[in-house]
Design an enzyme around this catalytic site. Structure first.
Site, PDB file in Angstrom:
ATOM      1  CE  LYS A  93      -2.007  -1.123   3.861  1.00  0.00           C
ATOM      2  NZ  LYS A  93      -1.466  -2.425   4.247  1.00  0.00           N
ATOM      3  NE  ARG A  97      -3.677  -1.642  10.334  1.00  0.00           N
ATOM      4  CZ  ARG A  97      -2.811  -1.064   9.525  1.00  0.00           C
ATOM      5  NH1 ARG A  97      -3.052   0.119   9.019  1.00  0.00           N
ATOM      6  NH2 ARG A  97      -1.697  -1.676   9.216  1.00  0.00           N
ATOM      7  NE  ARG A 111       7.604  -2.944   5.573  1.00  0.00           N
ATOM      8  CZ  ARG A 111       6.292  -2.764   5.665  1.00  0.00           C
ATOM      9  NH1 ARG A 111       5.644  -2.154   4.691  1.00  0.00           N
ATOM     10  NH2 ARG A 111       5.632  -3.204   6.713  1.00  0.00           N
ATOM     11  NE  ARG A 145       6.803  -0.638   9.877  1.00  0.00           N
ATOM     12  CZ  ARG A 145       5.640  -0.681   9.244  1.00  0.00           C
ATOM     13  NH1 ARG A 145       5.470   0.007   8.136  1.00  0.00           N
ATOM     14  NH2 ARG A 145       4.651  -1.408   9.705  1.00  0.00           N
ATOM     15  NE  ARG A 149       2.645  -5.257  10.906  1.00  0.00           N
ATOM     16  CZ  ARG A 149       3.692  -5.076  10.102  1.00  0.00           C
ATOM     17  NH1 ARG A 149       4.869  -5.572  10.421  1.00  0.00           N
ATOM     18  NH2 ARG A 149       3.547  -4.395   8.990  1.00  0.00           N
TER      19      ARG A 149
HETATM   20  P1  ADP Z   1       1.298  -2.229   7.716  1.00  0.00           P
HETATM   21  O1  ADP Z   1       0.172  -1.837   6.824  1.00  0.00           O
HETATM   22  O2  ADP Z   1       2.451  -2.782   6.953  1.00  0.00           O
HETATM   23  O3  ADP Z   1       0.868  -3.108   8.855  1.00  0.00           O
HETATM   24  P2  ADP Z   1       1.369   0.471   8.868  1.00  0.00           P
HETATM   25  O4  ADP Z   1       2.559   1.335   8.837  1.00  0.00           O
HETATM   26  O5  ADP Z   1       0.179   0.877   8.068  1.00  0.00           O
HETATM   27  O6  ADP Z   1       1.913  -0.965   8.408  1.00  0.00           O
HETATM   28  O7  ADP Z   1       0.863   0.255  10.385  1.00  0.00           O
HETATM   29  C1  ADP Z   1       1.745  -0.130  11.384  1.00  0.00           C
HETATM   30  C2  ADP Z   1       1.015  -0.241  12.726  1.00  0.00           C
HETATM   31  O8  ADP Z   1       0.402   1.025  13.073  1.00  0.00           O
HETATM   32  C3  ADP Z   1      -0.124  -1.228  12.795  1.00  0.00           C
HETATM   33  O9  ADP Z   1       0.309  -2.548  13.048  1.00  0.00           O
HETATM   34  C4  ADP Z   1      -0.934  -0.652  13.984  1.00  0.00           C
HETATM   35  O10 ADP Z   1      -0.334  -0.952  15.220  1.00  0.00           O
HETATM   36  C5  ADP Z   1      -0.820   0.850  13.774  1.00  0.00           C
HETATM   37  N1  ADP Z   1      -1.935   1.389  12.962  1.00  0.00           N
HETATM   38  C6  ADP Z   1      -1.836   1.984  11.743  1.00  0.00           C
HETATM   39  N2  ADP Z   1      -3.059   2.344  11.296  1.00  0.00           N
HETATM   40  C7  ADP Z   1      -3.954   1.936  12.237  1.00  0.00           C
HETATM   41  C8  ADP Z   1      -5.379   1.975  12.379  1.00  0.00           C
HETATM   42  N3  ADP Z   1      -6.146   2.510  11.420  1.00  0.00           N
HETATM   43  N4  ADP Z   1      -5.946   1.470  13.497  1.00  0.00           N
HETATM   44  C9  ADP Z   1      -5.216   0.935  14.469  1.00  0.00           C
HETATM   45  N5  ADP Z   1      -3.859   0.848  14.404  1.00  0.00           N
HETATM   46  C10 ADP Z   1      -3.241   1.333  13.324  1.00  0.00           C
END
Ligand code: ADP
Length: 213
Positions: A14, A88, A125, A158, A169
């Site tokens: 994404k 999410r 990554r 990360r 995740r």
């Molecule tokens: P990825 O899509 O690869 O999991 P992101 O950078 O989008 O990575 O998100 C990393 C972390 O940030 C998630 O595992 C969560 O802990 C938090 N996070 C991001 N967006 C949300 C959301 N909309 N609701 C809850 N937690 C979130």
């Protein structure tokens, strides 16, 4: 303002695809993951509330996310906005719907990638410690080992990209985020795109969808 929701499992690409749409087609990107990481590095109250959840690979509570989302939407510029990482779960999709007078969701685009590929994408990554640009040891290596092509700073993994956190995740994705796809499908607002293959191949598939809007 029209919102395009970019959704898919962790590692679906994404962020990479959103950056390409920003560079080439003038989209504005809102990434809740990036916004949360920014809050953590600033040491803010929101960052403190979020960091424990993120480190474990769990979702950060919805009320924290709503604060982040509102701030980002208010700062957001332009007509075409990409939402990367929100909603999410179902509650977040419903919350976003309550803002639809001002911020209507035009379409949710699902980047569809199978489990095995997801794991190898995430574990390989690396991201720039300074500007956040994404790389992959195998699929998209930097020109110089460990150094960002764009700003010359060091690349890091990360903390939530380790194998055990990735498992959490992916599980959260299946239990909570897949319902978001269903939410938009029921409203005829969801398109799935094959997210496997090279970055530019996936990007072309995405452009086909986006340019038809
Ligand atoms: P990825 O899509 O690869 O999991 P992101 O950078 O989008 O990575 O998100 C990393 C972390 O940030 C998630 O595992 C969560 O802990 C938090 N996070 C991001 N967006 C949300 C959301 N909309 N609701 C809850 N937690 C979130």
């Amino acid at each position: 303002m029209n919102l395009l929701v970019l959704t898919g499992a962790p590692g679906a690409g994404k962020g990479t695809q959103a950056d390409l749409l920003v560079e080439n087609l003038g989209f504005h990107k809102i990434s809740t993951g990036d916004a949360l990481r920014r809050q953590i590095s600033l040491g803010s109250e929101i960052g403190k509330q979020a960091s424990g959840f993120m480190e474990k690979g769990q979702l950060v509570p919805d009320d924290v996310l709503l604060k982040i989302l509102k701030a980002e939407l208010e700062d957001g510029s332009g007509e075409k906005v990409l939402l990367d990482g929100y909603p999410r779960n179902l509650a977040q999709a419903e919350t976003l719907e309550t803002l639809s007078d001002q911020y209507p969701v035009k379409l949710a685009i699902h980047l569809d990638v199978d489990q095995t590929l997801l794991k190898s994408r995430i574990c390989g990554r690396r991201v720039c410690s300074s500007c956040g640009s994404p790389y992959h040891l195998q699929y998209n290596p930097p020109k110089v080992d460990g150094v960002c092509d764009k700003c010359g700073k060091g690349l890091v993994q990360r903390p939530d990209d380790s194998e055990d956190k990735v498992a959490v995740r992916l599980d959260v994705y299946r239990r909570e985020t897949e319902a978001v796809l269903e939410y938009y499908r029921e409203r005829n607002k969801c398109v799935s795109i094959d997210g496997s293959g090279a970055t530019d191949v996936v990007y072309n598939r995405l452009v086909d969808v986006v340019s038809g809007l």
